[in-house]
Design an enzyme around this catalytic site. Structure first.
Site, PDB file in Angstrom:
ATOM      1  N   GLY A  34       0.796  -1.226   0.000  1.00 49.62           N
ATOM      2  CA  GLY A  34       0.000   0.000   0.000  1.00 49.62           C
ATOM      3  C   GLY A  34       0.820   1.263   0.000  1.00 49.62           C
ATOM      4  O   GLY A  34       0.388   2.296   0.528  1.00 49.62           O
ATOM      5  N   ALA A  35       1.991   1.226  -0.623  1.00 45.36           N
ATOM      6  CA  ALA A  35       2.895   2.384  -0.585  1.00 45.36           C
ATOM      7  C   ALA A  35       2.661   3.350  -1.730  1.00 45.36           C
ATOM      8  O   ALA A  35       3.490   4.223  -1.985  1.00 45.36           O
ATOM      9  CB  ALA A  35       4.347   1.905  -0.589  1.00 45.36           C
TER      10      ALA A  35
ATOM     11  N   THR B 216       0.285   5.486  -1.664  1.00 43.03           N
ATOM     12  CA  THR B 216      -0.351   6.670  -1.102  1.00 43.03           C
ATOM     13  C   THR B 216      -0.122   6.738   0.409  1.00 43.03           C
ATOM     14  O   THR B 216       0.289   5.746   1.034  1.00 43.03           O
ATOM     15  CB  THR B 216      -1.876   6.651  -1.392  1.00 43.03           C
ATOM     16  OG1 THR B 216      -2.462   7.875  -0.964  1.00 43.03           O
ATOM     17  CG2 THR B 216      -2.555   5.503  -0.669  1.00 43.03           C
ATOM     18  N   GLY B 217      -0.370   7.901   0.996  1.00 39.23           N
ATOM     19  CA  GLY B 217      -0.401   8.055   2.457  1.00 39.23           C
ATOM     20  C   GLY B 217       0.876   7.689   3.186  1.00 39.23           C
ATOM     21  O   GLY B 217       1.990   7.983   2.747  1.00 39.23           O
ATOM     22  N   ILE B 218       0.692   7.037   4.329  1.00 39.94           N
ATOM     23  CA  ILE B 218       1.807   6.663   5.200  1.00 39.94           C
ATOM     24  C   ILE B 218       2.805   5.784   4.464  1.00 39.94           C
ATOM     25  O   ILE B 218       4.019   5.962   4.571  1.00 39.94           O
ATOM     26  CB  ILE B 218       1.279   5.929   6.452  1.00 39.94           C
ATOM     27  CG1 ILE B 218       0.402   6.853   7.286  1.00 39.94           C
ATOM     28  CG2 ILE B 218       2.430   5.399   7.301  1.00 39.94           C
ATOM     29  CD1 ILE B 218      -0.344   6.146   8.399  1.00 39.94           C
ATOM     30  N   GLY B 219       2.297   4.812   3.713  1.00 41.49           N
ATOM     31  CA  GLY B 219       3.176   3.904   2.997  1.00 41.49           C
ATOM     32  C   GLY B 219       4.061   4.617   1.996  1.00 41.49           C
ATOM     33  O   GLY B 219       5.247   4.316   1.861  1.00 41.49           O
TER      34      GLY B 219
ATOM     35  N   SER C  39      -3.315  -0.154  15.139  1.00 40.22           N
ATOM     36  CA  SER C  39      -3.946   1.105  15.523  1.00 40.22           C
ATOM     37  C   SER C  39      -4.294   1.070  17.005  1.00 40.22           C
ATOM     38  O   SER C  39      -4.498  -0.001  17.583  1.00 40.22           O
ATOM     39  CB  SER C  39      -5.221   1.340  14.713  1.00 40.22           C
ATOM     40  OG  SER C  39      -5.954   2.439  15.230  1.00 40.22           O
TER      41      SER C  39
ATOM     42  N   TYR D 170     -13.222  -3.048  11.914  1.00 45.40           N
ATOM     43  CA  TYR D 170     -11.880  -2.468  11.781  1.00 45.40           C
ATOM     44  C   TYR D 170     -11.079  -2.656  13.070  1.00 45.40           C
ATOM     45  O   TYR D 170      -9.908  -3.048  13.035  1.00 45.40           O
ATOM     46  CB  TYR D 170     -11.999  -0.982  11.442  1.00 45.40           C
ATOM     47  CG  TYR D 170     -10.667  -0.272  11.334  1.00 45.40           C
ATOM     48  CD1 TYR D 170      -9.787  -0.565  10.303  1.00 45.40           C
ATOM     49  CD2 TYR D 170     -10.294   0.691  12.265  1.00 45.40           C
ATOM     50  CE1 TYR D 170      -8.562   0.084  10.196  1.00 45.40           C
ATOM     51  CE2 TYR D 170      -9.080   1.350  12.168  1.00 45.40           C
ATOM     52  CZ  TYR D 170      -8.215   1.043  11.134  1.00 45.40           C
ATOM     53  OH  TYR D 170      -6.995   1.688  11.038  1.00 45.40           O
TER      54      TYR D 170
END
Length: 332
Positions: free
Chosen positions: A62-63, A65-68, A191, A216
């Site tokens: 998942g890199a 976008t975002g944190i990744g 989380s 979640y």
């Protein structure tokens, strides 16, 4: 006389206007300073490691976008060969192109990986193992959040299937390469909401009762339990593993919840940027001397306490065994 009164009145209005403008500027300055202080406080910990990574190989799910993406950027900046493993290859290529231009590191590669489909996971692993003889860092970063009820290609509830089972299988398939590349690390993004999670073995797929918010939370608890059990089984191998709470981060992860999108906008001074959210992942991937803390849970670049359910070894082992059964694998 009227002219004098008018002149005095004009001067007074001008003075009043200047005072109001001055007060407004002062209030605006104070607001900006307060906001800056809030931003600095809520930005959290910063990865202080200076470790460089020439010759090292990294996989980040998942890199695109975002944190990744920010995690990939920093590891590429340190010289690693970085694989962006994501479902949307076009977004992945766009992210990789940006990172290559920013870091001057051409070794940022994109490969297709759909964590909601075990065939895609196996295809990715097969291709990677044929391409690379080493793997030093695996960051299980991708995830879904608060999806309406749905199932993966293999019939798993989506949160469980993507956030837990998908990464469980991927780690299983890449583990021998990690062992061959020691010292190596596995970082699992969890989380703080794992505190509200529970592993409901009687209804893992949410078919009897489903709440997308709690689904979640359950999956994030599974991430912590997986990390705990994986660390126990990897003792003495040179592979260590860590669970991470990135913080409250502005990212695409909240796209399924209109309420969260609204709250994120309202409370933006208290929400981390993707770069700030990547810091604890980077800390667990890079910090020296972290090996004795394998299996632990981190937030703001330091070890943090987990919920009592996340410390339950019996539940961790049972979840491991059930996950193997669901995926049809044997993991000794």
């Amino acid at each position: 006389m009227a002219v004098v009164v008018l002149l005095v009145s004009t001067i007074e209005c001008h003075r009043s206007s200047n005072i109001q403008d001055s007060l407004m500027r002062k209030n605006y300055l104070v607001w900006n300073l307060n906001t800056a202080c809030y931003r600095k406080f809520f930005a959290g910990g910063v990865c202080r490691s200076n470790v460089q990574l020439p010759g090292k190989v990294v996989v980040i799910t998942g890199a695109n976008t975002g944190i990744g993406k920010e995690t990939a950027r920093e590891l590429a900046r340190r010289g690693a060969r970085v694989y962006i493993a994501c479902r949307d290859v076009l977004k992945g290529e766009s992210a990789a192109s940006e990172i290559r231009a920013d870091t001057k590191n051409s070794q940022v590669l994109v490969r297709k990986l759909d964590l909601s489909d075990t065939k895609s996971i196996r295809a990715f692993a097969e291709g990677f193992l044929a391409e690379e003889k080493q793997l030093h860092i695996l960051i299980n970063n991708a995830g879904v959040m608060m999806c309406p009820y749905s199932k993966t290609a293999d019939g798993f509830e989506t949160h469980l299937g993507v956030n837990h089972l998908g990464h469980f299988l991927l780690t299983h398939l890449l583990l021998e390469r990690l062992k061959e590349s020691t010292p190596s690390r596995v970082v699992n993004l969890s989380s703080v909401v794992h505190h509200a999670g529970k592993i409901r073995f009687h209804d893992l797929q949410g078919e009897k009762r489903y709440s997308r918010g709690f689904a979640y939370c359950h999956s994030k608890l599974a991430n912590v339990l997986f990390t705990r059990e994986l660390a126990r089984r990897l003792q003495g191998t040179g592979v260590t593993t860590y669970a991470v709470h990135p913080g409250v981060v502005s990212s695409e992860l909240i796209r399924h919840s209109f309420l969260l999108c609204l709250l994120w906008r309202i409370f933006s001074p208290f929400v981390k940027s993707a770069r700030e959210g990547a810091q604890t992942s980077l800390h667990c991937a890079l910090a020296e001397g972290l090996e004795p803390l394998s299996g632990k849970y981190f937030s703001d670049c330091k070890r943090t306490w987990v919920s009592p359910r996340a410390r339950d070894n019996e539940t961790a082992e049972r979840l491991w065994n059930v996950s193997c059964e669901l995926l049809g694998i044997q993991w000794e």
